[in-house]
Design a protein around this motif. Structure first.
Motif, mmCIF file in Angstrom:
data_model
loop_
_atom_site.group_PDB
_atom_site.id
_atom_site.type_symbol
_atom_site.label_atom_id
_atom_site.label_comp_id
_atom_site.label_asym_id
_atom_site.label_seq_id
_atom_site.Cartn_x
_atom_site.Cartn_y
_atom_site.Cartn_z
ATOM 1 N N GLU A 217 20.777 29.017 14.043
ATOM 2 C CA GLU A 217 21.324 29.278 12.709
ATOM 3 C C GLU A 217 21.809 30.720 12.655
ATOM 4 O OE1 GLU A 217 18.373 28.355 9.755
ATOM 5 O OE2 GLU A 217 17.600 26.701 10.973
ATOM 6 N N LEU A 218 23.075 30.901 12.324
ATOM 7 C CA LEU A 218 23.642 32.239 12.190
ATOM 8 C C LEU A 218 24.063 32.452 10.747
ATOM 9 C CD1 LEU A 218 24.902 30.963 15.156
ATOM 10 C CD2 LEU A 218 25.300 33.427 15.388
ATOM 11 N N THR A 219 23.715 33.624 10.225
ATOM 12 C CA THR A 219 24.056 33.995 8.849
ATOM 13 C C THR A 219 24.766 35.348 8.857
ATOM 14 O OG1 THR A 219 22.082 32.839 8.075
ATOM 15 C CG2 THR A 219 23.170 34.348 6.517
ATOM 16 N N PRO A 220 25.996 35.430 8.340
ATOM 17 C CA PRO A 220 26.790 34.358 7.725
ATOM 18 C C PRO A 220 27.259 33.337 8.753
ATOM 19 C CG PRO A 220 28.114 36.340 7.964
ATOM 20 C CD PRO A 220 26.724 36.729 8.365
ATOM 21 N N SER A 221 27.580 32.156 8.291
ATOM 22 C CA SER A 221 28.017 31.090 9.189
ATOM 23 C C SER A 221 29.478 31.272 9.565
ATOM 24 C CB SER A 221 27.812 29.731 8.527
ATOM 25 O OG SER A 221 28.612 29.622 7.361
ATOM 26 N N ASP A 222 29.886 30.536 10.595
ATOM 27 C CA ASP A 222 31.269 30.553 11.072
ATOM 28 C C ASP A 222 31.629 29.122 11.449
ATOM 29 O OD1 ASP A 222 33.319 30.667 13.457
ATOM 30 O OD2 ASP A 222 33.483 32.631 12.484
ATOM 31 N N PRO A 223 32.869 28.693 11.232
ATOM 32 C CA PRO A 223 33.238 27.316 11.568
ATOM 33 C C PRO A 223 33.019 26.964 13.040
ATOM 34 C CG PRO A 223 34.917 28.305 10.152
ATOM 35 C CD PRO A 223 33.969 29.413 10.527
ATOM 36 N N LEU A 224 32.983 27.979 13.925
ATOM 37 C CA LEU A 224 32.840 27.703 15.350
ATOM 38 C C LEU A 224 31.376 27.608 15.787
ATOM 39 C CD1 LEU A 224 34.959 27.243 17.573
ATOM 40 C CD2 LEU A 224 34.688 29.647 18.243
ATOM 41 N N ASP A 225 30.436 27.908 14.894
ATOM 42 C CA ASP A 225 29.019 27.913 15.272
ATOM 43 C C ASP A 225 28.600 26.611 15.938
ATOM 44 O OD1 ASP A 225 28.730 30.441 14.177
ATOM 45 O OD2 ASP A 225 27.749 29.742 12.340
ATOM 46 N N GLU A 226 28.887 25.499 15.292
ATOM 47 C CA GLU A 226 28.405 24.210 15.784
ATOM 48 C C GLU A 226 29.047 23.845 17.116
ATOM 49 O OE1 GLU A 226 27.961 19.558 14.292
ATOM 50 O OE2 GLU A 226 28.622 21.125 12.892
ATOM 51 N N ARG A 302 37.407 35.629 20.243
ATOM 52 C CA ARG A 302 37.487 36.137 18.869
ATOM 53 C C ARG A 302 36.140 36.044 18.182
ATOM 54 N NH1 ARG A 302 35.896 33.604 14.432
ATOM 55 N NH2 ARG A 302 36.850 31.674 15.254
ATOM 56 N N TYR A 303 35.507 34.890 18.334
ATOM 57 C CA TYR A 303 34.206 34.637 17.725
ATOM 58 C C TYR A 303 33.178 35.679 18.179
ATOM 59 C CZ TYR A 303 29.840 32.006 16.884
ATOM 60 O OH TYR A 303 28.586 31.624 16.499
ATOM 61 N N LEU A 304 33.105 35.909 19.494
ATOM 62 C CA LEU A 304 32.126 36.852 20.010
ATOM 63 C C LEU A 304 32.411 38.265 19.519
ATOM 64 C CD1 LEU A 304 29.703 37.510 21.786
ATOM 65 C CD2 LEU A 304 31.258 37.632 23.750
ATOM 66 N N ALA A 310 29.593 42.277 13.501
ATOM 67 C CA ALA A 310 28.627 42.041 12.426
ATOM 68 C C ALA A 310 27.223 42.450 12.855
ATOM 69 C CB ALA A 310 28.647 40.564 12.029
ATOM 70 N N CYS A 311 26.910 42.222 14.114
ATOM 71 C CA CYS A 311 25.600 42.614 14.640
ATOM 72 C C CYS A 311 25.433 44.125 14.578
ATOM 73 C CB CYS A 311 25.463 42.107 16.076
ATOM 74 S SG CYS A 311 23.889 42.470 16.857
ATOM 75 N N GLN A 312 26.445 44.860 15.025
ATOM 76 C CA GLN A 312 26.400 46.321 15.004
ATOM 77 C C GLN A 312 26.256 46.836 13.570
ATOM 78 O OE1 GLN A 312 30.051 48.414 15.803
ATOM 79 N NE2 GLN A 312 28.969 50.048 16.885
ATOM 80 N N ALA A 313 26.893 46.172 12.636
ATOM 81 C CA ALA A 313 26.847 46.607 11.238
ATOM 82 C C ALA A 313 25.563 46.191 10.529
ATOM 83 C CB ALA A 313 28.062 46.039 10.492
ATOM 84 N N GLY A 314 24.682 45.483 11.224
ATOM 85 C CA GLY A 314 23.451 45.021 10.606
ATOM 86 C C GLY A 314 23.645 43.879 9.635
ATOM 87 N N ARG A 317 22.292 37.789 11.022
ATOM 88 C CA ARG A 317 20.940 37.303 11.257
ATOM 89 C C ARG A 317 21.021 35.992 12.028
ATOM 90 N NH1 ARG A 317 20.624 40.620 7.137
ATOM 91 N NH2 ARG A 317 18.664 41.739 6.707
ATOM 92 N N VAL A 318 20.123 35.847 12.985
ATOM 93 C CA VAL A 318 20.146 34.674 13.856
ATOM 94 C C VAL A 318 18.738 34.099 13.951
ATOM 95 C CG1 VAL A 318 20.717 33.772 16.137
ATOM 96 C CG2 VAL A 318 22.018 35.708 15.219
ATOM 97 N N VAL A 319 18.643 32.793 13.819
ATOM 98 C CA VAL A 319 17.401 32.078 14.108
ATOM 99 C C VAL A 319 17.674 31.197 15.322
ATOM 100 C CG1 VAL A 319 15.647 30.471 13.268
ATOM 101 C CG2 VAL A 319 16.737 32.088 11.682
ATOM 102 N N VAL A 320 16.968 31.483 16.412
ATOM 103 C CA VAL A 320 17.081 30.675 17.624
ATOM 104 C C VAL A 320 15.805 29.834 17.706
ATOM 105 C CG1 VAL A 320 17.416 30.658 20.117
ATOM 106 C CG2 VAL A 320 18.389 32.515 18.749
ATOM 107 N N HIS A 321 15.952 28.541 17.518
ATOM 108 C CA HIS A 321 14.775 27.679 17.425
ATOM 109 C C HIS A 321 14.205 27.378 18.808
ATOM 110 C CE1 HIS A 321 14.859 26.775 13.109
ATOM 111 N NE2 HIS A 321 16.175 26.916 13.220
ATOM 112 N N HIS A 322 12.886 27.518 18.911
ATOM 113 C CA HIS A 322 12.123 27.134 20.094
ATOM 114 C C HIS A 322 10.944 26.285 19.638
ATOM 115 C CE1 HIS A 322 13.845 31.162 21.137
ATOM 116 N NE2 HIS A 322 14.097 30.578 22.292
ATOM 117 N N SER A 323 10.255 25.713 20.617
ATOM 118 C CA SER A 323 9.016 24.986 20.345
ATOM 119 C C SER A 323 7.952 25.388 21.352
ATOM 120 C CB SER A 323 9.232 23.471 20.426
ATOM 121 O OG SER A 323 10.129 23.023 19.427
ATOM 122 N N ASP A 324 6.702 25.479 20.880
ATOM 123 C CA ASP A 324 5.543 25.693 21.749
ATOM 124 C C ASP A 324 4.760 24.395 21.847
ATOM 125 O OD1 ASP A 324 6.366 28.305 21.738
ATOM 126 O OD2 ASP A 324 4.512 29.132 20.894
#
Length: 336
Positions: A217-226, A302-304, A310-314, A317-324
């Motif tokens: 999950e990336l915030t803000p979202s982008d049409p290319l995320d999925e 372009r996306y990257l 946006a990352c440099q500007a703070g 936000r990214v949620v990378v889902h994992h499982s234990d």
């Protein structure tokens, strides 16, 4: 190869030798063209395997992961791991029959972050056996290992170069626990079956953390995320590896061998305080997607670039889902 290591703690040293792994952490727009840290991010190129594997690996093969990448992600890993699995694990370890101390096998240990996280959370004397194919990483893991457990008992370490595909119950004889971090998703179904058979055959529990779940999950979202996420997930499944399917396969394999299995979410939560890690992860994530689907290269560039800005500007936000996964096998001594 087996050796006992002297423990002195401290910061992971720089990797010796000629393998130059640039610790690129800049997140400006131009950084999208900079090289990723050797082994950084989730990219698994065709034919590459997890660090614990020796099969198909020659003495001159480069390491699968660079110490710089493993050190960069260690804080996010520690924050993500599922504390909810610790209490049932502690109960099982406390009730193991005939144990004067814990013997813990850490598979694909890298620089030893799992030991630094888990050893201080367990009571009693502990002897950690660190497995990895890379002698440099084994050295780092040994010298930076904790020296005491939660109750002040001593922690000792030995290192082994080994292959998860060759694990047997005999190899784990006397083990109290098997651990691994970020390992399951770079294994095949056969290798996970081998791991489950070895752990359950030896009657020891397994705590297997930070397997990718295939969702970001990336915030803000982008049409290319999925589209990027789908291409990355397909890349993770190349050459027979399980990628985001690994946690389900592992849960089924351990259950079929009679273990009680618990799975708990363990997401990375990346914000303005983790920009260096986020930038490296983005490069690896997008790079794998483009390798899987070369037609994405132009929009992905372009996306990257925009994501890194946006990352440099703070602002990213990214949620990378994992499982234990915690698998509680029945002890071979007959205790429940």
């Amino acid at each position: 190869m087996r050796k006992t290591a002297t423990q002195n703690g401290g910061k992971i040293p720089a990797q010796p030798g000629p393998k130059d792994a640039s610790a690129a952490t800049a997140t400006s727009a131009s950084a999208s063209a900079e090289p990723v840290i050797l082994g950084a991010g989730p990219v698994v190129r065709p034919g590459e395997r997890a660090t614990v594997r020796l099969r198909d690996a020659g003495p001159d093969d480069p390491p699968r992961y660079a110490p710089e990448w493993l050190e960069l992600r260690e804080g996010a890993d520690a924050a993500a791991r599922a504390h909810e699995l610790l209490d049932p694990l502690r109960i099982r370890l406390a009730n193991l029959p005939g144990k004067a101390g814990l013997v813990i096998h850490d598979l694909g240990c890298g620089t030893g972050s799992m030991g630094r996280w888990l050893a201080p959370r367990l009571d009693g004397a502990q002897h950690w056996i660190l497995h990895d194919r890379d002698p440099y990483l084994l050295h780092f893991a040994a010298v930076a290992s904790p020296r005491t457990g939660a109750d002040g008992s001593g922690v000792s370490v030995e290192t082994r170069r080994g292959d998860v595909a060759r694990l047997t119950p005999d190899a784990l004889a006397g083990a109290s626990l098997v651990t691994a971090s970020a390992l399951l998703d770079v294994l095949t179904r056969e290798e996970i079956e081998t791991l489950a058979d070895a752990c359950t055959g030896a009657g020891c529990p397994a705590l297997l953390t930070l397997s990718v779940a295939g969702r970001v999950e990336l915030t803000p979202s982008d049409p290319l995320d999925e589209e990027i996420a789908d291409a990355f997930n397909a890349h993770q499944r190349r050459t027979g590896l399980l990628g985001p399917d690994a946690i389900t396969v592992a849960a089924e394999a351990f259950s079929e061998h009679g273990a009680t299995v618990r799975v708990h979410p363990s997401p990375w939560q990346l914000g303005p305080a983790e920009t260096a890690l986020t930038a490296q992860w983005l490069r690896g994530w997008v790079g794998a997607a483009v390798e899987q689907r070369p037609e994405l290269r132009e929009p992905a560039d372009r996306y990257l670039r925009e994501r890194l800005e946006a990352c440099q500007a703070g602002e990213l936000r990214v949620v990378v889902h994992h499982s234990d996964l915690l698998a509680l096998s029945r002890p071979t001594g007959g205790a429940s």
